[in-house]
Design a protein around this motif. Structure first.
Motif, PDB file in Angstrom:
ATOM      1  N   LEU A   1       0.864  -1.171   0.000  1.00 48.13           N
ATOM      2  CA  LEU A   1       0.000   0.000   0.000  1.00 48.13           C
ATOM      3  C   LEU A   1       0.906   1.227   0.000  1.00 48.13           C
ATOM      4  O   LEU A   1       1.835   1.323   0.814  1.00 48.13           O
TER       5      LEU A   1
ATOM      6  N   VAL B   1       0.398   5.766   2.499  1.00 50.38           N
ATOM      7  CA  VAL B   1      -0.624   5.218   3.393  1.00 50.38           C
ATOM      8  C   VAL B   1      -1.249   6.269   4.307  1.00 50.38           C
ATOM      9  O   VAL B   1      -2.450   6.203   4.601  1.00 50.38           O
TER      10      VAL B   1
ATOM     11  N   HIS C   1      -4.618   5.761   2.865  1.00 52.89           N
ATOM     12  CA  HIS C   1      -5.133   4.636   3.651  1.00 52.89           C
ATOM     13  C   HIS C   1      -4.969   4.937   5.143  1.00 52.89           C
ATOM     14  O   HIS C   1      -4.301   4.184   5.866  1.00 52.89           O
TER      15      HIS C   1
ATOM     16  N   ARG D   1       5.092   3.681   2.898  1.00 47.47           N
ATOM     17  CA  ARG D   1       4.472   2.479   2.361  1.00 47.47           C
ATOM     18  C   ARG D   1       4.253   1.471   3.489  1.00 47.47           C
ATOM     19  O   ARG D   1       4.951   1.496   4.508  1.00 47.47           O
TER      20      ARG D   1
ATOM     21  N   GLU E   1      -7.413  -2.968  -0.132  1.00 47.33           N
ATOM     22  CA  GLU E   1      -6.970  -1.649  -0.582  1.00 47.33           C
ATOM     23  C   GLU E   1      -5.557  -1.671  -1.166  1.00 47.33           C
ATOM     24  O   GLU E   1      -5.009  -0.611  -1.506  1.00 47.33           O
ATOM     25  N   SER E   2      -4.956  -2.837  -1.301  1.00 50.83           N
ATOM     26  CA  SER E   2      -3.560  -2.896  -1.743  1.00 50.83           C
ATOM     27  C   SER E   2      -3.411  -2.381  -3.169  1.00 50.83           C
ATOM     28  O   SER E   2      -4.319  -2.446  -3.986  1.00 50.83           O
ATOM     29  N   ASP E   3      -2.237  -1.855  -3.450  1.00 49.30           N
ATOM     30  CA  ASP E   3      -1.914  -1.299  -4.761  1.00 49.30           C
ATOM     31  C   ASP E   3      -1.062  -2.297  -5.536  1.00 49.30           C
ATOM     32  O   ASP E   3      -0.127  -2.883  -4.990  1.00 49.30           O
TER      33      ASP E   3
END
Length: 390
Positions: A190, A193, A197, A227, A275-277
């Motif tokens: 992520l 963040v 997030h 991250r 929600e991970s990229d």
């Protein structure tokens, strides 16, 4: 060491580069043969905590400890152990300056930053990028030799296998193969963040978070650059990790399959995956037998994962690789005879690695039991101080 031995190091990871650097400090040349085309060819992984008696001591011998400090992140040393409902089992805050003697600190650093530090300390040309080793052998005179992918053969007086889990050099000294541990990971990232997030950032905190339940785990770790790296882990057949979960052509389906492993877990924890990229990357966890060692083979030795691959649940792999590299270099610098130097290196390395590998195996077994959270809390409480158990 008398004369000018030709030293070939296979593998440009942290252990191989530490070896090359400490050799350089002592005026001994070496050549590192690295498969990657460049230093930026692939992701180098997550954050590491540098142990004072291994990783930091290796950096001291490398003359890089002071350069390491501003790159490290002591503020990201918090540990949180949670249940699947996010209830806190144990929280150990990051050390504040002055909390303890400097030698007790285990500051975090991104693996890439540490590798770049080591690379920048080596003379130009020490690392031969894009050099795949196709085969290794002992020649007619007993001298080790490498065959590269372009067909060239390179002879050496000393061949060091720093080439990781599936080491080619290991074959010269040992028949042991890594064995699947029964646990597989899927990892993801992520980015940005704190802004993108914030709820995930708050849940994870400033360090590493383990959520353990149902013989599964979600592990999240603060990395540099704002991250968070996430590892979703579960007991599974080895084939599952290769083909049963991840379809590179369908990342949305892969993300759903990963989420399906945690159906009744708190939505805040599930958000680590949801929600991970970018892509999800599967990793099956292997280990060499605890206590792996070999009889002395003239002119050949191993370090790091090539010598003592273990699961990540002792947090020791990178630290051990670096102290292996430093101590091998020091042995070579302080003994006139090559075989005497290799004996001096291997004799303490074997029991040191065995102790860490046993702890790693025990932790993997314990953390993935139904009561894994309780076991993890007891384990971390036993090896740390200042925790706030709840």
């Amino acid at each position: 060491m008398s004369g000018t031995p030709r030293i070939a190091i296979v593998g440009g990871g942290l252990g191989g580069l530490t070896l090359a650097r400490v050799l350089h400090v002592h005026g001994i040349a070496s050549t590192v043969y690295e498969l990657d085309a460049s230093a930026t060819a692939r992701d180098q992984g997550g954050s590491l905590d540098m142990d004072p008696e291994s990783g930091q001591r290796a950096l001291l011998h490398a003359g890089l400890l002071e350069e390491f400090r501003p790159l490290s992140r002591p503020e990201d040393g918090e540990l949180r152990l949670l249940g699947k409902d996010t209830a806190v089992g144990l929280r150990i805050p990051a050390r504040e300056p002055g909390d303890a003697d400097e030698g007790e600190e285990r500051p975090e650093i991104d693996r890439r930053a540490l590798r770049d530090l080591l690379l920048g300390s080596l003379p130009e040309g020490t690392v031969r990028w894009g050099h795949k080793v196709r085969a290794v052998a002992l020649g007619a005179a007993g001298r080790p030799a490498l065959t590269l992918s372009d067909g060239r053969t390179v002879e050496a007086d000393l061949l060091v296998g720093a080439d990781g889990a599936w080491s080619r050099v290991r074959r010269l000294v040992s028949d042991a193969d890594p064995v699947y541990s029964g646990v597989s990971f899927v990892d993801c990232l992520l980015h940005d963040v704190d802004a993108r997030h914030p709820a995930v950032a708050e849940l994870v905190g400033r360090g590493t978070m383990f959520a353990l339940a149902d013989e599964k785990a979600l592990v999240a770790q603060r990395n540099g650059g704002n991250r968070i790296r996430v590892y979703a882990a579960a007991k599974a057949p080895e084939e599952w990790s290769r083909s049963g979960l991840i379809d590179p052509a369908d990342p949305a389906a892969a993300r759903k399959r990963a989420l399906d492993l945690f159906p009744d877990w708190d939505e805040g924890l599930r958000a680590l995956i949801a929600e991970s990229d970018g892509p999800l990357v599967p990793r099956s966890i292997h280990a060499l037998p605890v206590g792996h060692r070999w009889e002395r083979v003239p002119g050949v030795t191993l370090l790091g994962d090539a010598a003592h691959l273990m699961s990540p649940f002792a947090g020791a792999g990178a630290n051990l690789a670096m102290i292996d590299g430093a101590e091998l270099a020091l042995a070579l610098a302080t003994h006139d005879d090559l075989e005497t130097a290799l004996n001096a290196y291997e004799t303490p390395m074997f029991p040191r690695a065995e102790e860490a590998a046993a702890q790693s195996a025990d932790n993997l077994t314990g953390f993935f039991r139904p009561d894994g959270l309780r076991i993890a809390c007891e384990t971390f409480t036993a090896v740390t101080s200042g925790g706030e158990a709840r």
